[in-house]
Design a protein around this motif. Structure first.
Motif, short mmCIF file in Angstrom:
data_model
loop_
_atom_site.label_atom_id
_atom_site.label_comp_id
_atom_site.label_asym_id
_atom_site.label_seq_id
_atom_site.Cartn_x
_atom_site.Cartn_y
_atom_site.Cartn_z
N ILE A 386 38.39 45.91 48.53
CA ILE A 386 37.94 45.98 47.22
C ILE A 386 39.31 45.56 46.32
N HIS A 387 38.93 44.70 45.31
CA HIS A 387 40.25 44.19 44.51
C HIS A 387 39.90 44.71 43.05
N PHE A 388 40.86 45.12 42.20
CA PHE A 388 41.11 45.30 41.00
C PHE A 388 42.33 45.18 40.17
N LYS A 389 42.09 45.12 38.81
CA LYS A 389 43.46 44.71 38.15
C LYS A 389 43.82 45.97 37.16
N CYS A 390 45.05 46.07 36.90
CA CYS A 390 45.44 47.26 36.02
C CYS A 390 46.73 46.50 35.35
N ARG A 391 46.59 47.04 33.95
CA ARG A 391 47.86 46.52 33.11
C ARG A 391 48.79 47.68 32.91
#
Lengths: 393, 262
Positions: A386-391
């Motif tokens: 699973i990949h996801f991005k956060c700022r």
């Protein structure tokens, strides 16, 4: 001896056991005392969940190329660390790091209706159901990213007060009372309005219903069946699975060649991937094999980040990789990541290699709880990334 | 009563020959007292702060240095920024440099007090404000990346206006605790700041929100007619220029004497 006689004479035989009781009670109290400021050691309470160092080592094993080579597992390599005071758990100081992953505080538990209890910010766990109906929880490793943020408080000191005195001034202006009356005449106004709507009705002129006729045709061709036993298979044990004493001699004759086989060259039976042991019989045709099936459901989850340092406003990509390392399929696999306050999920940035329902919920830190519910059961050896991005806030 | 005293006297006689037992019992009782003392909850303790923001400049940093650890001799990178149009000068060699920029990047010693000069204030040309900064703690970035994370010290227009009106502005910069940080997103060149209530100590308030690392003070104090004396410049302590561009892995120590200003 004299002391005992003296003590007996004085009637104080109770004093010995009383003193030793007091000493024993004090020793028990001492053994139960703990200091509140004990250094926190790396948590190993998660059973077979690997520690951060182990995770870094595990990254060197084949991972199907799904993890980036620069993935950050939360631990610095040896020789690349900043000064830290001895005896303090890493990372240090904690106020300069954003951490995500693991299970902090009270252990997370899952209710019968899959309600998650005890999840806190920064927690990342996976829970799944086993074949025997249990629901197990496995936390991921902890990833810490160096991202300090500064704030400031201000105080202003100075002479802000002003005090003045003024004399009283009287001002008197007489006014005359005035009366004003207004007389209004009553009148009537009529407004003519015309009809603006007509209501009519119409009858149904005609109604036609056409229903086509149905013709059902079903042709079945002839099916030719092949089967039957060969002449040399005319044995009741092969036809019905029943052994008769009369056929044992014939079976022994036909398996005579097999009798000279050694154990290594003999028939090897494997059931469900496990070598079976002979339960009854010998090297004969009617031997029965069986395996001891022990249920060991397990799941391993690794979390890495794309960088180890970040500035406010920078985007970090996280990777969650889990794998069924047990010996049986697991179902209802759910991945939960409760983001910390300073991580803001980038909308529509998540991807999953397995089909999953993605759900987000607002948490107490005004961030999000990310939840992936894997739709299909996961077989042993199977996993997902699973990949996801956060700022960074 | 007489019976009790007699029993006590007899008991003391009984204990006298057993010296080892008496010592063991005394030891156990002492340990129990220590355990009971340590079991008092921490919430019952009253926090006593040794520092407050009204202490003279340099006092807090000096106390911090006496704690030991990696503080003495460390040059902590910091960025000092003023409103656009202003010029920020640092004291070096008994005078102020003449760099006409509104943002300065330099590394400062912990515990020292540095005098600045802010000029060319918009709408107040000709007015000069002389703030001071004091680094009271350091941060611990990964090795070789010290210059990427300087302490952000921002002088606002309101700070300058209050100082020009004769007030003393004390701004305490702290490292936010991530667990209690504000959830709002931070933009570049933005820092969360607020004023404390009247009567509150900004150092103590900052200590509840994070870890104080620097103190900025602005007031109406100006040099005398003889110019900036050494006392006015707090001895003009050394500071180090931060190299521009991507920083190297060289640690922020004072090895390179060419870039150390004194």
């Amino acid at each position: 001896m004299k002391f005992r006689e003296y003590r007996t004479k004085q009637g104080l035989t109770w004093s010995t056991w009383w003193r030793w009781t007091m000493v024993a009670a004090g020793a028990i109290v001492l053994c139960s005392c703990r200091t509140s400021a004990r250094p926190i050691a790396p948590s190993t309470s998660s059973g077979d969940i690997p520690l951060a160092n182990t995770v870094a080592n595990d990254l060197s094993i084949p991972t199907n190329g799904s993890l980036p080579p620069t993935a950050w597992s939360g631990q610095y390599p040896p020789g690349c660390r900043q000064w830290t005071p001895p005896g303090i758990s890493q990372p240090w100081p904690k106020d300069e790091y954003i951490c995500d992953g693991g299970d902090h505080g009270r252990p997370i538990r899952i209710d019968s209706d899959w309600t998650v209890r005890g999840i806190q910010m920064e927690d990342t766990i996976a829970h799944f159901d086993t074949l025997d109906g249990r629901t197990l929880v496995k936390p991921s490793n902890k990833v810490c990213i160096y991202a300090p943020r500064f704030g400031s408080v201000r105080s202003v000191l100075g002479a802000d007060g002003f005090e003045g005195k003024e004399s009283l001034v009287r001002h008197d202006i007489p006014t005359r009372i005035a009366t004003e009356e207004e007389m209004l005449l009553a009148n009537t106004t009529l407004q003519q309005t015309q009809t603006d709507r007509a209501v009519g009705s119409k009858r149904i002129a005609a109604q036609q219903l056409n229903a086509p006729g149905l013709q059902i045709a079903n042709d079945l061709g002839l099916i030719e069946a092949h089967g039957g036993e060969k002449p040399y298979e005319n044995l009741l044990s092969l036809q019905d699975g029943m052994y008769e004493q009369a056929e044992l001699a014939e079976l022994a004759m036909r398996t005579e060649a097999a009798a000279i086989w050694t154990i290594d060259k003999g028939v090897q039976v494997i059931l469900d991937g496990t070598a079976a042991k002979i339960a009854t019989g010998d090297a004969r045709a009617q031997a029965t094999y069986a395996i001891d099936h022990e249920s060991k459901p397990n799941l391993r989850m690794i979390k890495v980040a794309s960088t180890d340092v970040a500035q406010p406003g920078q985007i970090i990509e996280f990777t969650l990789q889990f794998e069924n390392i047990g010996n049986e399929p697991i179902g209802n696999v759910t991945i939960i990541d409760n983001l910390t306050t300073r991580l803001e999920y980038v909308p529509d940035s998540e991807t999953s290699s397995l089909a999953a329902d993605f759900i987000t919920t607002r948490n107490e830190g005004d961030s999000l709880i990310l939840r992936w519910e894997i739709t299909d059961p996961v077989s042993p050896g199977e996993g997902s990334t699973i990949h996801f991005k956060c700022r960074v806030r | 009563m007489v019976y009790l005293l007699r029993r006590l006297r007899v008991a003391m006689r009984v204990f006298r020959p057993l010296r080892c037992e008496r010592l063991a019992a005394t030891f156990v009782l002492c340990q129990m007292a220590i355990c009971l003392t340590m079991a008092v909850p921490s919430s019952a303790q009253v926090v006593h702060y040794r520092h407050n923001s009204e202490m003279p400049p340099g006092a807090i940093g000096t106390w911090q240095l006496q704690r030991g650890g990696p503080l003495p001799g460390y040059f902590q990178p910091a960025t000092i920024s003023a409103p656009d149009g202003c010029a920020v000068s640092l004291a070096t060699a008994g005078t102020f440099d003449d760099l006409q920029v509104h943002s300065r990047r330099a590394a400062f010693l912990i515990g020292q007090v540095y005098r600045l000069k802010v000029t060319q204030i918009p709408l107040h040309e000709g007015v000069e404000v002389f703030p001071t900064i004091e680094i009271i703690d350091r941060i611990y970035p990964p090795a070789g990346r010290e210059f990427e994370f300087p302490i952000q010290i921002r002088i606002t227009s309101d700070d300058l206006r209050q100082a020009m009106q004769g007030r003393l502005v004390t701004r305490v910069i702290y490292v936010e605790d991530p667990r209690s940080a504000l959830p709002a997103a931070e933009r570049p060149n933005q820092q969360y700041a607020f004023d404390v209530r009247k009567g509150d100590d900004p150092l103590q308030v900052a200590d509840t929100l994070g870890r104080p690392v620097a103190i900025l003070r602005l007031g109406a104090r100006v040099p005398g007619p003889q110019g900036a004396t050494a006392r006015f410049l707090f001895g003009c302590p050394v500071w180090m220029v931060i190299p521009e561009g991507r920083p190297t892995k060289r640690a922020a120590n004072a090895e390179d004497s060419r870039k150390v200003h004194q």
